[in-house]
Enzyme design. Structure first.
Site, PDB file in Angstrom:
ATOM      1  N   TYR A 118       0.892  -1.032  -0.028  1.00 50.76           N
ATOM      2  CA  TYR A 118       0.034   0.015   0.224  1.00 50.76           C
ATOM      3  C   TYR A 118       1.021   1.162  -0.227  1.00 50.76           C
ATOM      4  CZ  TYR A 118      -4.300  -2.670   1.046  1.00 50.76           C
ATOM      5  OH  TYR A 118      -5.272  -3.706   0.916  1.00 50.76           O
TER       6      TYR A 118
ATOM      7  N   ASP B  75      -1.284 -17.519   4.318  1.00 51.76           N
ATOM      8  CA  ASP B  75      -2.270 -18.420   3.614  1.00 51.76           C
ATOM      9  C   ASP B  75      -2.732 -19.413   4.727  1.00 51.76           C
ATOM     10  OD1 ASP B  75       0.283 -19.539   3.451  1.00 51.76           O
ATOM     11  OD2 ASP B  75       0.117 -20.421   1.536  1.00 51.76           O
TER      12      ASP B  75
ATOM     13  N   ASP C  25      -5.132  -6.209   6.707  1.00 52.66           N
ATOM     14  CA  ASP C  25      -6.349  -5.602   5.774  1.00 52.66           C
ATOM     15  C   ASP C  25      -7.391  -6.620   5.575  1.00 52.66           C
ATOM     16  OD1 ASP C  25      -8.181  -3.794   4.794  1.00 52.66           O
ATOM     17  OD2 ASP C  25      -7.275  -3.419   3.099  1.00 52.66           O
TER      18      ASP C  25
ATOM     19  N   ASP D 212     -10.871  -8.285   7.822  1.00 49.02           N
ATOM     20  CA  ASP D 212     -12.385  -8.227   7.350  1.00 49.02           C
ATOM     21  C   ASP D 212     -12.751  -9.591   7.501  1.00 49.02           C
ATOM     22  OD1 ASP D 212     -12.142  -5.800   6.721  1.00 49.02           O
ATOM     23  OD2 ASP D 212     -13.159  -6.172   4.757  1.00 49.02           O
TER      24      ASP D 212
END
Ligand code: ATP
Ligand code: MG
Length: 322
Positions: free
Chosen positions: A120, A195, A219, A223
């Site tokens: 990011y 993962d 991020d 979620d």
């Protein structure tokens, strides 16, 4: 001592849930001075900058900021606001509550997400007509600052999530720097590949507690955790810098329900509780959390949690339990 708080409701349900949180803060025996400022789509629509300089300056000077949400302009608003408080860590707790349906009960996780770099950091390029690239940035400095925060937050130990088996240099640097700081502070750590962690979180989230992650992974995984514990209406967050911090619900402006008065104020009120902890008001923070928990268990609840209550009903109930 009076705490100076910048209040930025923003768009959509932001302007419904922020007043609820302010009412709760005002009901406590803590001195605040609230200064409200504007940001978001509604300014752009009026031909103004979505993030006025005055709003950014206010966040950069206040002891702490309480932010609601921005819609389409979110990236133009929240990224500079996080930078205004120099926030290097995004703290995202995700836990289940008695009385609230969840995919996995007894989940109680906290993500400490690197908040300044990784993919990011924004170094994207179009090299030719059919080729684009992204440069990932990982510095010792950012990983060390995050790790120092993690050691204070979780002296009993934490998990480092990474993908250093593939991204040997970037995630390798991240993992090594975090592990090194933890060792210097006598804090125990374990490691998990990102993962594999995604699968573990779905199957057995109860095995995890505090998870330190690079930016993008934090991020995505936080979620995922929001989904596990019963939805966005419950999740608070903090963007913490060396001298200031900004608190916001994880959810956005929820245009589908904005204006109806049915937004769940819990995420924002729990963000206000994190603000109280940050301002060294732990007793007030605990009172707020206890009142929210009791209300989630006994009701009233908003429609996102299967209830018929309004934002106002839930806020009144929390206030009466304070
Ligand atoms: P934005 O672009 O501002 O993020 P969005 O459409 O992605 O808007 P979110 O705010 O991210 O909307 O919410 C996603 C879904 O979750 C929506 O259906 C929304 O109604 C619901 N939701 C989010 N927050 C709340 C809340 N506090 N109370 C009730 N429902 C919520
Ligand atoms: Mg959204």
């Amino acid at each position: 001592m009076t705490h100076e708080i910048a209040v930025i409701p923003g768009d959509g349900i932001g302007s419904e849930v922020i007043p609820a949180a302010i009412e709760v803060l005002e009901a406590l025996e803590v001195d605040f001075e609230f200064t409200e400022a504007e940001a978001g789509d509604h300014l752009l629509e009026a031909g103004r900058e979505p993030l006025p300089e005055a709003t950014e300056a206010l966040a950069a000077e206040a002891d702490a900021t309480l932010f609601g949400a921005a819609g389409e302009t979110a990236a133009d608003v929240i990224i500079p606001l996080r930078a205004a408080v120099d926030s290097f860590v995004n703290v995202r707790p995700a836990r289940t509550y008695p009385g609230v349906d969840a995919v996995k009960s007894e989940t109680d996780l906290v993500f400490l997400r690197e908040n300044t770099e990784g993919v990011y950091a924004g170094h994207e390029d179009d090299l030719s007509e059919n080729l684009s690239t992204l440069t990932r940035v990982v510095t010792d400095e950012a990983a060390e600052r995050l790790a120092e925060y993690a050691c204070e937050y979780a002296p009993e130990g934490f998990t480092i999530a990474h993908k250093a088996n593939v991204m040997r240099k970037t995630d390798g640097r991240f993992r090594d720097a975090v592990a090194r700081v933890a060792e210097e502070n006598d804090v125990e750590t374990d490691e998990v590949l990102i993962d594999a962690l995604a699968m573990h979180l779905v199957l057995r989230p109860e095995e995890y507690d505090v998870i330190v992650t690079p930016n993008l992974a934090g991020d995505v995984l936080s979620d995922l955790a929001a989904g596990l514990v019963g939805g966005l209406g419950l999740l608070p967050s903090a963007n913490v810098g060396p001298e200031r911090a900004l608190f916001e619900p994880v959810h956005g402006s929820a245009p589908d329900i904005a204006g109806e008065g049915i937004a769940n104020p819990s995420a924002t009120i729990l963000s206000a509780a994190m603000l109280l902890d940050y301002l060294a008001e732990p007793e007030a923070a605990e009172r707020v959390r206890t009142a929210v928990e009791a209300t989630l268990e006994a009701g009233p609840r908003t429609p996102d949690l299967g209830g018929e209550g309004t934002t106002e009903d839930v806020t009144r109930a929390i206030l009466s339990r304070l």
